[in-house]
Design a protein around this motif. Structure first.
Motif, PDB file in Angstrom:
ATOM      1  N   PHE A  19     -32.236 -22.710   3.981  1.00 40.02           N
ATOM      2  CA  PHE A  19     -30.884 -22.482   4.491  1.00 40.02           C
ATOM      3  C   PHE A  19     -29.909 -23.521   3.941  1.00 40.02           C
ATOM      4  CE2 PHE A  19     -32.474 -19.859   8.209  1.00 40.02           C
ATOM      5  CZ  PHE A  19     -31.822 -18.704   7.808  1.00 40.02           C
ATOM      6  N   ASP A  20     -30.332 -24.768   3.837  1.00 37.92           N
ATOM      7  CA  ASP A  20     -29.474 -25.802   3.269  1.00 37.92           C
ATOM      8  C   ASP A  20     -29.068 -25.440   1.835  1.00 37.92           C
ATOM      9  OD1 ASP A  20     -29.554 -27.279   5.604  1.00 37.92           O
ATOM     10  OD2 ASP A  20     -31.086 -28.692   4.864  1.00 37.92           O
ATOM     11  N   LYS A  21     -30.041 -24.994   1.050  1.00 35.83           N
ATOM     12  CA  LYS A  21     -29.750 -24.624  -0.343  1.00 35.83           C
ATOM     13  C   LYS A  21     -28.845 -23.395  -0.398  1.00 35.83           C
ATOM     14  CE  LYS A  21     -31.369 -23.845  -4.919  1.00 35.83           C
ATOM     15  NZ  LYS A  21     -32.464 -23.890  -5.865  1.00 35.83           N
ATOM     16  N   ILE A  22     -29.114 -22.399   0.445  1.00 31.80           N
ATOM     17  CA  ILE A  22     -28.278 -21.193   0.466  1.00 31.80           C
ATOM     18  C   ILE A  22     -26.841 -21.557   0.829  1.00 31.80           C
ATOM     19  CG2 ILE A  22     -27.862 -18.995   1.652  1.00 31.80           C
ATOM     20  CD1 ILE A  22     -30.993 -18.825   1.935  1.00 31.80           C
ATOM     21  N   ARG A  23     -26.670 -22.426   1.812  1.00 35.56           N
ATOM     22  CA  ARG A  23     -25.320 -22.864   2.185  1.00 35.56           C
ATOM     23  C   ARG A  23     -24.624 -23.580   1.031  1.00 35.56           C
ATOM     24  NH1 ARG A  23     -28.095 -24.727   6.777  1.00 35.56           N
ATOM     25  NH2 ARG A  23     -27.971 -23.196   8.443  1.00 35.56           N
ATOM     26  N   LYS A  24     -25.388 -24.343   0.256  1.00 38.78           N
ATOM     27  CA  LYS A  24     -24.831 -25.140  -0.837  1.00 38.78           C
ATOM     28  C   LYS A  24     -24.430 -24.271  -2.037  1.00 38.78           C
ATOM     29  CE  LYS A  24     -25.983 -29.070  -3.798  1.00 38.78           C
ATOM     30  NZ  LYS A  24     -27.008 -30.041  -4.151  1.00 38.78           N
ATOM     31  N   VAL A  25     -25.281 -23.317  -2.416  1.00 38.84           N
ATOM     32  CA  VAL A  25     -25.038 -22.545  -3.648  1.00 38.84           C
ATOM     33  C   VAL A  25     -24.684 -21.082  -3.406  1.00 38.84           C
ATOM     34  CG1 VAL A  25     -26.575 -24.058  -4.966  1.00 38.84           C
ATOM     35  CG2 VAL A  25     -27.464 -21.907  -4.030  1.00 38.84           C
ATOM     36  N   GLY A  26     -24.875 -20.602  -2.205  1.00 33.08           N
ATOM     37  CA  GLY A  26     -24.730 -19.179  -1.918  1.00 33.08           C
ATOM     38  C   GLY A  26     -23.351 -18.597  -2.112  1.00 33.08           C
ATOM     39  N   ILE A  27     -22.328 -19.400  -1.947  1.00 36.22           N
ATOM     40  CA  ILE A  27     -20.957 -18.904  -2.050  1.00 36.22           C
ATOM     41  C   ILE A  27     -20.669 -18.320  -3.429  1.00 36.22           C
ATOM     42  CG2 ILE A  27     -19.895 -21.096  -2.734  1.00 36.22           C
ATOM     43  CD1 ILE A  27     -18.384 -18.663  -0.217  1.00 36.22           C
ATOM     44  N   ASP A  28     -21.327 -18.828  -4.444  1.00 32.43           N
ATOM     45  CA  ASP A  28     -21.091 -18.375  -5.820  1.00 32.43           C
ATOM     46  C   ASP A  28     -22.093 -17.327  -6.295  1.00 32.43           C
ATOM     47  OD1 ASP A  28     -18.973 -20.203  -6.116  1.00 32.43           O
ATOM     48  OD2 ASP A  28     -20.390 -21.807  -6.580  1.00 32.43           O
ATOM     49  N   LYS A  29     -22.961 -16.869  -5.420  1.00 34.16           N
ATOM     50  CA  LYS A  29     -24.016 -15.943  -5.837  1.00 34.16           C
ATOM     51  C   LYS A  29     -23.660 -14.503  -5.500  1.00 34.16           C
ATOM     52  CE  LYS A  29     -26.240 -19.498  -7.206  1.00 34.16           C
ATOM     53  NZ  LYS A  29     -26.132 -19.869  -8.588  1.00 34.16           N
ATOM     54  N   GLU A  30     -24.248 -13.588  -6.245  1.00 35.17           N
ATOM     55  CA  GLU A  30     -24.007 -12.158  -6.045  1.00 35.17           C
ATOM     56  C   GLU A  30     -24.475 -11.697  -4.672  1.00 35.17           C
ATOM     57  OE1 GLU A  30     -22.810  -8.282  -7.347  1.00 35.17           O
ATOM     58  OE2 GLU A  30     -22.503 -10.199  -8.339  1.00 35.17           O
ATOM     59  N   THR A  31     -25.626 -12.176  -4.246  1.00 33.06           N
ATOM     60  CA  THR A  31     -26.162 -11.814  -2.937  1.00 33.06           C
ATOM     61  C   THR A  31     -27.015 -12.952  -2.391  1.00 33.06           C
ATOM     62  OG1 THR A  31     -27.448 -10.186  -1.681  1.00 33.06           O
ATOM     63  CG2 THR A  31     -28.188 -10.638  -3.914  1.00 33.06           C
ATOM     64  N   ILE A  32     -27.027 -13.081  -1.086  1.00 36.76           N
ATOM     65  CA  ILE A  32     -27.918 -14.049  -0.442  1.00 36.76           C
ATOM     66  C   ILE A  32     -28.857 -13.342   0.534  1.00 36.76           C
ATOM     67  CG2 ILE A  32     -26.363 -16.006  -0.725  1.00 36.76           C
ATOM     68  CD1 ILE A  32     -25.557 -15.629   2.244  1.00 36.76           C
ATOM     69  N   TYR A  33     -28.801 -12.019   0.567  1.00 35.05           N
ATOM     70  CA  TYR A  33     -29.650 -11.264   1.483  1.00 35.05           C
ATOM     71  C   TYR A  33     -31.101 -11.264   1.034  1.00 35.05           C
ATOM     72  CZ  TYR A  33     -25.096  -9.827   3.051  1.00 35.05           C
ATOM     73  OH  TYR A  33     -23.806  -9.850   3.504  1.00 35.05           O
ATOM     74  N   THR A  34     -31.306 -11.364  -0.267  1.00 35.81           N
ATOM     75  CA  THR A  34     -32.647 -11.513  -0.820  1.00 35.81           C
ATOM     76  C   THR A  34     -32.613 -12.740  -1.718  1.00 35.81           C
ATOM     77  OG1 THR A  34     -32.970  -9.120  -0.839  1.00 35.81           O
ATOM     78  CG2 THR A  34     -34.479 -10.436  -2.169  1.00 35.81           C
ATOM     79  N   CYS A  35     -33.547 -13.653  -1.494  1.00 37.24           N
ATOM     80  CA  CYS A  35     -33.656 -14.856  -2.321  1.00 37.24           C
ATOM     81  C   CYS A  35     -34.974 -14.792  -3.070  1.00 37.24           C
ATOM     82  CB  CYS A  35     -33.583 -16.111  -1.457  1.00 37.24           C
ATOM     83  SG  CYS A  35     -31.999 -16.288  -0.608  1.00 37.24           S
ATOM     84  N   TYR A  36     -35.018 -15.429  -4.210  1.00 35.66           N
ATOM     85  CA  TYR A  36     -36.161 -15.318  -5.113  1.00 35.66           C
ATOM     86  C   TYR A  36     -36.911 -16.633  -5.174  1.00 35.66           C
ATOM     87  CZ  TYR A  36     -33.604 -11.187  -5.791  1.00 35.66           C
ATOM     88  OH  TYR A  36     -32.954 -10.013  -5.521  1.00 35.66           O
ATOM     89  N   VAL A  37     -38.205 -16.555  -4.980  1.00 36.43           N
ATOM     90  CA  VAL A  37     -39.055 -17.736  -4.982  1.00 36.43           C
ATOM     91  C   VAL A  37     -39.647 -17.869  -6.381  1.00 36.43           C
ATOM     92  CG1 VAL A  37     -41.015 -18.892  -3.902  1.00 36.43           C
ATOM     93  CG2 VAL A  37     -39.556 -17.366  -2.533  1.00 36.43           C
ATOM     94  N   THR A  38     -39.376 -19.017  -7.012  1.00 33.62           N
ATOM     95  CA  THR A  38     -39.851 -19.255  -8.369  1.00 33.62           C
ATOM     96  C   THR A  38     -40.667 -20.546  -8.412  1.00 33.62           C
ATOM     97  OG1 THR A  38     -37.819 -20.446  -8.941  1.00 33.62           O
ATOM     98  CG2 THR A  38     -37.871 -18.082  -9.427  1.00 33.62           C
ATOM     99  N   ASP A  39     -41.489 -20.655  -9.457  1.00 27.96           N
ATOM    100  CA  ASP A  39     -42.238 -21.907  -9.635  1.00 27.96           C
ATOM    101  C   ASP A  39     -41.443 -22.842 -10.546  1.00 27.96           C
ATOM    102  OD1 ASP A  39     -42.643 -21.089 -12.281  1.00 27.96           O
ATOM    103  OD2 ASP A  39     -44.746 -20.548 -11.979  1.00 27.96           O
ATOM    104  N   SER A  40     -42.057 -23.947 -10.934  1.00 26.21           N
ATOM    105  CA  SER A  40     -41.347 -24.957 -11.726  1.00 26.21           C
ATOM    106  C   SER A  40     -40.960 -24.450 -13.123  1.00 26.21           C
ATOM    107  CB  SER A  40     -42.198 -26.222 -11.850  1.00 26.21           C
ATOM    108  OG  SER A  40     -43.413 -25.910 -12.499  1.00 26.21           O
TER     109      SER A  40
END
Length: 163
Positions: A19-40
């Motif tokens: 949630f902290d990351k979504i609040r920080k970067v979400g405003i500029d993203k196309e959608t925040i309803y689905t987030c993607y989990v990635t590795d390094s």
């Protein structure tokens, strides 16, 4: 039709950190309803929805609530195949990966609908049909797409057009 504006998270994150990351970067993203989990290495590991995050305790790890088997398309897949995935799986956004399954972007359902509308328009230009209104008239057929369990019908705004 793809955008690179998505939220990427790590499976080792807690819900609170997500949630902290979504609040920080979400405003500029196309959608925040689905987030993607990635590795390094940016490889797609899974997806987590806003609903899953909201219903989980703040100290829950994403690895405990994420979907480890996400539906995705490759960068070389054609637009029609991407649209078929939206129709089949009732998705709001579809992750797009390269040949090494690194996340490179997403396609949202509104962009998929634009593809359908474009194809309908092309069909109209290429395939004028004879109808009960006379030769040279076109009677467009609606195309149905299912999104989130609801049907959306897409058709040309102009009902008939002389050729």
């Amino acid at each position: 039709i793809m955008t690179t504006e998505y939220v990427a998270l790590r499976k080792s994150m807690t819900v609170s950190a997500a949630f902290d990351k979504i609040r920080k970067v979400g405003i500029d993203k196309e959608t925040i309803y689905t987030c993607y989990v990635t590795d390094s290495k940016r490889r797609l590991s899974g997806v987590v929805t806003a609903r899953q995050l909201m219903l989980a305790d703040s100290d829950t790890l994403l690895s405990e609530i994420m979907d480890f088997d996400p539906i995705f398309a490759y960068t070389h897949d054609d637009k029609e195949y991407v649209v078929q995935l939206f129709d089949k799986y009732d998705m709001l956004a579809l992750p797009i990966v390269d040949t090494e399954e690194r996340l490179v972007g997403i396609v949202t359902v509104d962009d998929a609908i634009d593809v359908i509308a474009s194809h309908s328009k092309k069909r109209k230009q290429v395939m004028p049909a004879a109808t009960s209104y006379g030769v040279g008239m076109y009677d467009p057929l609606p195309i149905e797409v299912t999104v989130g369990g609801a049907s959306i019908f897409v058709m040309d705004i102009e009902r008939f057009e002389k050729v």
